[in-house]
Design a protein around this motif. Sequence first.
Motif, PDB file in Angstrom:
ATOM      1  N   TYR A  35      -3.757 -16.812  -2.366  1.00 54.23           N
ATOM      2  CA  TYR A  35      -2.941 -15.878  -1.580  1.00 54.23           C
ATOM      3  C   TYR A  35      -3.860 -14.825  -0.979  1.00 54.23           C
ATOM      4  O   TYR A  35      -4.803 -14.373  -1.630  1.00 54.23           O
ATOM      5  N   LYS A  36      -3.598 -14.453   0.278  1.00 55.71           N
ATOM      6  CA  LYS A  36      -4.284 -13.311   0.863  1.00 55.71           C
ATOM      7  C   LYS A  36      -3.358 -12.595   1.842  1.00 55.71           C
ATOM      8  O   LYS A  36      -2.506 -13.214   2.488  1.00 55.71           O
ATOM      9  N   ARG A  37      -3.550 -11.306   1.913  1.00 55.28           N
ATOM     10  CA  ARG A  37      -2.803 -10.462   2.849  1.00 55.28           C
ATOM     11  C   ARG A  37      -3.778  -9.400   3.338  1.00 55.28           C
ATOM     12  O   ARG A  37      -4.220  -8.551   2.557  1.00 55.28           O
ATOM     13  N   GLU A  38      -4.109  -9.432   4.624  1.00 54.90           N
ATOM     14  CA  GLU A  38      -5.184  -8.606   5.146  1.00 54.90           C
ATOM     15  C   GLU A  38      -4.664  -7.474   6.021  1.00 54.90           C
ATOM     16  O   GLU A  38      -3.590  -7.560   6.624  1.00 54.90           O
ATOM     17  N   ASN A  39      -5.460  -6.395   6.068  1.00 53.59           N
ATOM     18  CA  ASN A  39      -5.196  -5.244   6.938  1.00 53.59           C
ATOM     19  C   ASN A  39      -3.791  -4.680   6.729  1.00 53.59           C
ATOM     20  O   ASN A  39      -3.039  -4.450   7.681  1.00 53.59           O
ATOM     21  N   VAL A  40      -3.437  -4.475   5.477  1.00 51.63           N
ATOM     22  CA  VAL A  40      -2.114  -3.956   5.113  1.00 51.63           C
ATOM     23  C   VAL A  40      -2.152  -2.426   5.148  1.00 51.63           C
ATOM     24  O   VAL A  40      -3.095  -1.809   4.643  1.00 51.63           O
ATOM     25  N   THR A  41      -1.134  -1.818   5.702  1.00 53.73           N
ATOM     26  CA  THR A  41      -1.040  -0.357   5.746  1.00 53.73           C
ATOM     27  C   THR A  41       0.200   0.096   4.982  1.00 53.73           C
ATOM     28  O   THR A  41       1.082  -0.712   4.642  1.00 53.73           O
ATOM     29  N   ALA A  42       0.279   1.396   4.753  1.00 51.52           N
ATOM     30  CA  ALA A  42       1.401   1.965   4.008  1.00 51.52           C
ATOM     31  C   ALA A  42       2.707   1.842   4.774  1.00 51.52           C
ATOM     32  O   ALA A  42       3.786   1.907   4.182  1.00 51.52           O
ATOM     33  N   GLU A  43       2.633   1.685   6.078  1.00 55.16           N
ATOM     34  CA  GLU A  43       3.857   1.574   6.879  1.00 55.16           C
ATOM     35  C   GLU A  43       4.477   0.179   6.795  1.00 55.16           C
ATOM     36  O   GLU A  43       5.631  -0.014   7.169  1.00 55.16           O
ATOM     37  N   ASN A  63      -8.168   6.395   0.980  1.00 53.61           N
ATOM     38  CA  ASN A  63      -6.713   6.599   0.907  1.00 53.61           C
ATOM     39  C   ASN A  63      -5.916   5.296   0.846  1.00 53.61           C
ATOM     40  O   ASN A  63      -4.756   5.254   1.244  1.00 53.61           O
ATOM     41  N   ASP A  64      -6.541   4.235   0.368  1.00 52.88           N
ATOM     42  CA  ASP A  64      -5.819   2.967   0.201  1.00 52.88           C
ATOM     43  C   ASP A  64      -5.298   2.878  -1.234  1.00 52.88           C
ATOM     44  O   ASP A  64      -6.075   2.773  -2.177  1.00 52.88           O
ATOM     45  N   VAL A  96       0.869  -1.163   0.000  1.00 51.31           N
ATOM     46  CA  VAL A  96       0.000   0.000   0.000  1.00 51.31           C
ATOM     47  C   VAL A  96       0.906   1.213   0.000  1.00 51.31           C
ATOM     48  O   VAL A  96       1.725   1.398   0.900  1.00 51.31           O
ATOM     49  N   SER A  97       0.785   2.038  -1.031  1.00 48.43           N
ATOM     50  CA  SER A  97       1.652   3.195  -1.181  1.00 48.43           C
ATOM     51  C   SER A  97       1.109   4.368  -0.364  1.00 48.43           C
ATOM     52  O   SER A  97      -0.117   4.535  -0.247  1.00 48.43           O
ATOM     53  N   PRO A  98       1.984   5.189   0.210  1.00 42.68           N
ATOM     54  CA  PRO A  98       1.523   6.359   0.971  1.00 42.68           C
ATOM     55  C   PRO A  98       0.728   7.315   0.093  1.00 42.68           C
ATOM     56  O   PRO A  98       0.992   7.464  -1.088  1.00 42.68           O
ATOM     57  N   SER A  99      -0.261   7.949   0.670  1.00 45.05           N
ATOM     58  CA  SER A  99      -1.041   8.962  -0.028  1.00 45.05           C
ATOM     59  C   SER A  99      -0.689  10.342   0.521  1.00 45.05           C
ATOM     60  O   SER A  99       0.145  10.473   1.414  1.00 45.05           O
ATOM     61  N   GLU A 103      -6.483   0.678   5.903  1.00 41.14           N
ATOM     62  CA  GLU A 103      -6.024  -0.694   5.808  1.00 41.14           C
ATOM     63  C   GLU A 103      -6.700  -1.360   4.619  1.00 41.14           C
ATOM     64  O   GLU A 103      -7.869  -1.099   4.341  1.00 41.14           O
ATOM     65  N   ALA A 104      -5.948  -2.233   3.940  1.00 43.62           N
ATOM     66  CA  ALA A 104      -6.483  -2.864   2.737  1.00 43.62           C
ATOM     67  C   ALA A 104      -6.142  -4.352   2.725  1.00 43.62           C
ATOM     68  O   ALA A 104      -5.202  -4.807   3.398  1.00 43.62           O
ATOM     69  N   ASP A 105      -6.897  -5.094   1.929  1.00 44.31           N
ATOM     70  CA  ASP A 105      -6.689  -6.536   1.790  1.00 44.31           C
ATOM     71  C   ASP A 105      -6.331  -6.867   0.346  1.00 44.31           C
ATOM     72  O   ASP A 105      -6.876  -6.282  -0.596  1.00 44.31           O
ATOM     73  N   PHE A 106      -5.427  -7.848   0.165  1.00 44.01           N
ATOM     74  CA  PHE A 106      -5.034  -8.347  -1.158  1.00 44.01           C
ATOM     75  C   PHE A 106      -5.455  -9.811  -1.271  1.00 44.01           C
ATOM     76  O   PHE A 106      -5.299 -10.588  -0.319  1.00 44.01           O
ATOM     77  N   TRP A 107      -5.946 -10.175  -2.458  1.00 42.15           N
ATOM     78  CA  TRP A 107      -6.385 -11.541  -2.715  1.00 42.15           C
ATOM     79  C   TRP A 107      -5.924 -11.970  -4.110  1.00 42.15           C
ATOM     80  O   TRP A 107      -5.980 -11.185  -5.044  1.00 42.15           O
TER      81      TRP A 107
END
Length: 557
Positions: A506-514, A544-545, A483-486, A493-497
């Motif tokens: 594949y999944k990656r949940e609650n990802v933040t820019a940090e 802002n995700d 997740v790139s900074p805005s 927070e965002a999820d990838f699937w």
Amino acid sequence: MDKKTTIELNFLLAGGMEGGVSEGQRSRLNEFLESSEEARSYALEIFRISAGLKKSGKAAEAFQQRAGPEDFTQKFIMNNSIGSPELLRLGRQEPEEDQDQPAECDCGEQRRRVSIPNLILAAGSAAALIFLLLWANLAPGSLPSEQVGVLSEVMDVRWAEDAENIPEKGDGVFSNSNPLTLNEGFVEIDLKSGVHLTIESPASFEVISDDQIELKYGNIYASVPKEAVGFQVTTENSKIIDLGTEFGVSQEISGDTEVHVSKGRTTFITRRFINTNNIEVLENTANRFDVSEGRILEVEFQEDKFARRIISEQNIIWRGQPIRLANTVSGGSGLNDINSKSDSIIPGTGEIASHLLLRNYGSNNAEMKDSHFEFHQVESSPFVDGVFVPNGSKGVCKVSSKGDIFEDCPPTDGRFWTYICNTQSFDVDYRGKEKQRQRDNFRIISGFSGIFIHPNAGITFDLKPFREITEEKTFRFKFSTLVSPSDSPDNGEADFWVLTDGELRYKRENVTAEMETESEEIYIDENTEFLTLVTTGGESGNGNDRCIFEEPVLIAE
């Protein structure tokens, strides 16, 4: 033995007697002799003939090196007493048993001791002479012409102006005809043996048969199926013999030859006056025959040196490089320049947009429609099956044109803020303002691009056209998620699937820019039809995700 087996056995025997046998070739010769009585008889006859020729110390060195108890070739030579005085008589008439024999002497038992090196030395030959005889036997001859293949594809071609017959796509390819000179463009030839050839200009070549082509200069890439093992590319000073491979040959007018093996292995035999070299070129390695030095040198293997497949209708040239999925999102083929187009795809309709303007969906926005949650095919792209807006609370979430279902799709608010695009085409500010965004936010690395999928959105790729381009059935899908900074401090927070045919891979949940970038690799088997990438807004919504699948590539296996 068939012709191809005889050819390979000839060169293994010649290489061994010359002292150029490698560990792999030695093992291959052991397999031949141990498994086939016909091969043993053939080899024995070669050794019998060679025993009458000039002895070569290199033969002993070749067959002795790394010899162990399991070395069948060593045992075969010893057990058959190759080079013994009896053999060296080469057909001399033996005395009859009833002829008078000298009286026996009472001098004790005497045993002739024959050392293995001497036996092998006696079996040694003037291998250069044998090689030249073999070369002449395999060289193009004045054989009748017959159709051995078809010119299956052409692209941007210009043949030599003095050509008698200008071949066109679909024309037959005939053996022992006049050489063809390609001044511009690319051609593909499918031979009756199953061999597929791609030739890149400038090049001059002659098809000798369905298992041999002579390359005078230029680049040629050969894909050889198992049933056509033994296929040869012949140049002025070299022969490259397939042992079950995909390989490229680059022949320069100077006489230098390069061989790059993508799969399997080849035998690379070179000739310079009476000197010969014989080596095995293995997978993902390359060698060059330098005429001026008269020897074979190791060079760097180049995966994308040769054109492997061409598709003229789509102006596609595949050189074995990874397919960049981000490029297909922006209207390319995955093989073109990254910034070939700046198209984007609207997740709620499947339409193509020529801009990347944000569409701000507020709570009262009239364009929030249930139809957005349907699967929308992208008719304008042969590579993108379709797009959708994921929302598990709306019931079934279809992710492909065949009706595959995203069973684990979480509930979302159903809003998406931007179109799906190639990050390198995204040249407007996040809020749609006139100022340019900072490209560094998208971590563009080494010329590769990423797919920008702001939640909530999904895109599905059809794998069939990629298989048609590469003629490979399986792939490795490599990518990274971040997740790139805005410009706003309240990054969400965002999820990838990632799914294949609707199955979660594949999944990656609650990802933040940090958070750090996470890299992953997924194997795609030959039965998989679709690859799906999805982002959702996580527990805090999707404000802002900036979700990015960075450097997503398909690598043909």
